[in-house]
Design a protein around this motif. Structure first.
Motif, PDB file in Angstrom:
ATOM      1  N   LYS A 114      37.352  25.851  39.526  1.00 51.65           N
ATOM      2  CA  LYS A 114      38.157  25.155  38.379  1.00 51.65           C
ATOM      3  C   LYS A 114      39.000  24.267  38.998  1.00 51.65           C
ATOM      4  O   LYS A 114      40.029  24.057  38.273  1.00 51.65           O
ATOM      5  N   THR A 121      40.368  21.948  35.941  1.00 54.39           N
ATOM      6  CA  THR A 121      41.344  22.598  35.032  1.00 54.39           C
ATOM      7  C   THR A 121      42.666  22.896  35.626  1.00 54.39           C
ATOM      8  O   THR A 121      43.684  22.897  35.277  1.00 54.39           O
ATOM      9  N   ASP A 141      41.453  28.596  32.817  1.00 59.24           N
ATOM     10  CA  ASP A 141      41.059  27.510  31.753  1.00 59.24           C
ATOM     11  C   ASP A 141      41.789  27.767  30.708  1.00 59.24           C
ATOM     12  O   ASP A 141      41.268  27.314  29.358  1.00 59.24           O
TER      13      ASP A 141
END
Length: 562
Positions: free
Chosen positions: A39, A42, A144
């Motif tokens: 991630k 994000t 997220d």
């Protein structure tokens, strides 16, 4: 007796009165659990907004785990932790570098049995750690999720529920809750879902499933019954899934799961489906950033992490000769929002200053003629100055198209919201149009006014033959189509632009109006589903129905969170 009085006076001056002491309590302690896997795209936004929560960091402990990454997730986590480690009460972190996949896993979005078990154990470990350190609350949040409301924690705590989640927006119909659960414990659509999602019904609702961002009140005795481990639930017969096991365990224990939408809290990304690659998640992030721009300033990222965000794409015109945006000079806030959207989409757009109806004088009006029979179908009035200005703005673009012989042009108004995967959809649509023998205009955003069937264009998966419609939110216009619009001499029988277009493609219900334009051969189609919708939502009638039926071209409501 006199001595006693003196002693009382001395004590009163020496010892502060209890009544003068502050009666305020310290904020409850919270353990925030964060799991991170691939991630890096994000994390800058997630961590920046997490850090902005209006809650004393000295009352927050962080529990962070990251493993099986193929990106720079751990590098970003370490950078952020180094800057905040002295602000929070404590940090408990474990990062496993070098583990790139689970056995039998064939992609980053593939959930094997081993991967499920791994996440189940991590979530249970975080929950138990919160209990061990006597945290008052436990917040589990996915990276997220973007909490754009700084008061989220304070608001959820004030509800006094054992389990509560803030409703998070996404694109389309996806969110972080279910309003129905099937007999085999998967998602079930109900009539209650959309009114809650669209905030037509406001409040806190008892739902069978919440996920992605959930607050648990560990001070309550019944919270001891909560678990993520299927084996901890008696006679468990559901799937080996952490969030489903949590929901089933809570429901069987009589613990209500609450979802609150009485405030706007933030956003959540749609999870990847099995077989998807990380590149799709990058596109999903763009979709969310555009969704954020519909309601807020651009998604916040702090200076420390801004260098780790993806660079904005290089701009192009998506294959069009020109892209125009119509904007009134006195609407700079709309222009700024649209320019932010164009930055995210990588669109090179020319802003055309709209003709402001408020500035039209009698001299200008003497140079045009109105259709004698025209009255607004709903208000029974003649054209307004605003409608005249709107028509002239589009008319000026048609003139520029013809003057410069632009073969294809995209025209956008400044109060639209872009549907997910806008670039991809337009690219695919233009590929279809190249195979079409003849077309003049294609609506990308409109309000359909008749329920008559609109048949699909032969050989197309995205185009229908358009019926009577309002709005000119966005449309594609060919050079031939622009010439037809000008050749009809509309300034000598003027009607609003969204009445004029249906007249020219011969779908207007008013025959007396159509007689003023004997040549009605504009070949018009519409994208289905639409690529643009009105912004803001309250500006135009009938928008809620459009929002409820919008889609992203992907499965919006998955049977499982994963």
């Amino acid at each position: 007796m006199e001595f006693v009085k003196i002693l009382i006076c001395l004590l009163a001056t020496a010892v502060p009165s209890v009544k003068n002491k502050s009666a305020e309590f310290k904020k409850p302690t919270i353990l925030i659990s964060i799991l991170v896997r691939n991630k890096a795209h994000t994390l800058p936004y997630f961590l920046s907004n997490l850090e902005r929560l209006n809650y004393p960091k000295s009352r927050i402990a962080l529990w962070i785990r990251s493993d099986h990454n193929i990106d720079k997730s751990i590098e970003i986590l370490k950078l952020w932790i180094s800057s905040v480690k002295d602000d929070y009460h404590s940090l408990n972190t474990e990062f496993a570098e070098g583990e790139v996949e689970f056995s039998q896993q064939y992609g980053p979005a593939h959930w094997t049995v081993d991967r499920f078990n791994h996440v189940i154990n991590l979530r249970e470990s975080a929950l138990n750690y919160a209990r061990i350190i006597w945290a008052d609350f436990f917040l589990t949040i996915d990276c997220d999720v973007f909490l754009t409301n700084p008061e989220t924690l304070n608001h959820l705590i004030s509800k006094n529920f054992t389990v509560v989640a803030p409703m998070l927006r996404s694109d389309g119909l996806y969110s972080n809750f279910w309003y129905g659960m099937s007999e085999d414990y998967y998602y079930q659509r109900t009539e209650e879902y959309k009114p809650v999602l669209n905030r037509e019904n406001l409040g806190c609702f008892n739902v069978p499933m919440v996920h992605s961002c959930v607050l648990i009140d560990l001070r309550k005795v019944e919270s001891d019954l909560l678990t993520y481990v299927p084996g901890n639930i008696k006679d468990f017969n559901g799937p080996n899934d952490d969030i489903i096991a949590f929901a089933i365990g809570a429901n069987r224990s009589g613990i209500s799961l609450h979802l609150c939408n009485d405030e706007k809290f933030g956003f959540v990304m749609i999870p990847l489906e099995q077989g998807d690659q990380l590149s799709l998640d990058y596109e999903q992030l763009v979709n969310i950033k555009l969704e954020v721009l519909n309601e807020n300033e651009p998604l916040y990222v702090n200076d420390l992490l801004s260098s780790h965000t993806a660079k904005l794409p290089e701009k192009d015109t998506l294959g069009f000769d020109k892209i125009f945006m119509i904007n009134l000079r006195r609407r700079p806030e709309r222009r700024k929002r649209m320019l932010d959207c164009f930055d995210e989409l990588g669109l090179e757009v020319t802003t055309l200053e709209a003709v402001d109806g408020k500035n039209l004088n009698e001299t200008f009006l003497e140079g045009i003629q109105f259709m004698p029979e025209f009255k607004d179908p709903y208000h029974k009035r003649p054209m307004t100055l605003g409608e005249i200005g709107c028509f002239m703005s589009h008319f000026n673009i048609w003139n520029e198209i013809v003057s410069n012989e632009y073969e294809t042009t995209l025209v956008l108004e400044d109060d639209i919201r872009f549907e997910p995967f806008f670039r991809l959809k337009v690219t695919n649509l233009m590929s279809e149009l190249e195979r079409m023998p003849e077309w003049d205009l294609v609506y990308l955003g409109r309000k359909r006014l008749q329920e008559n069937d609109e048949p699909w264009v032969e050989g197309s998966t995205q185009l229908v033959k358009v019926g009577y419609s309002y709005w000119t939110l966005g449309y594609i216009l060919s050079l031939k189509g622009a010439r037809k619009l000008l050749d009809a001499d509309p300034l000598f029988r003027l009607v609003p632009v969204d009445e004029y277009l249906p007249i020219l493609f011969d779908k207007h219900p008013q025959d007396s109006w159509k007689r003023h334009f004997p040549r009605r051969d504009l070949v018009a189609f519409s994208a289905a589903p639409l690529f643009t919708l009105p912004y803001p939502l309250y500006r135009r009638k009938g928008v809620i129905a459009l929002i409820q039926n919008r889609g992203t071209g992907r499965n919006q409501l998955q049977s499982s969170h994963h």
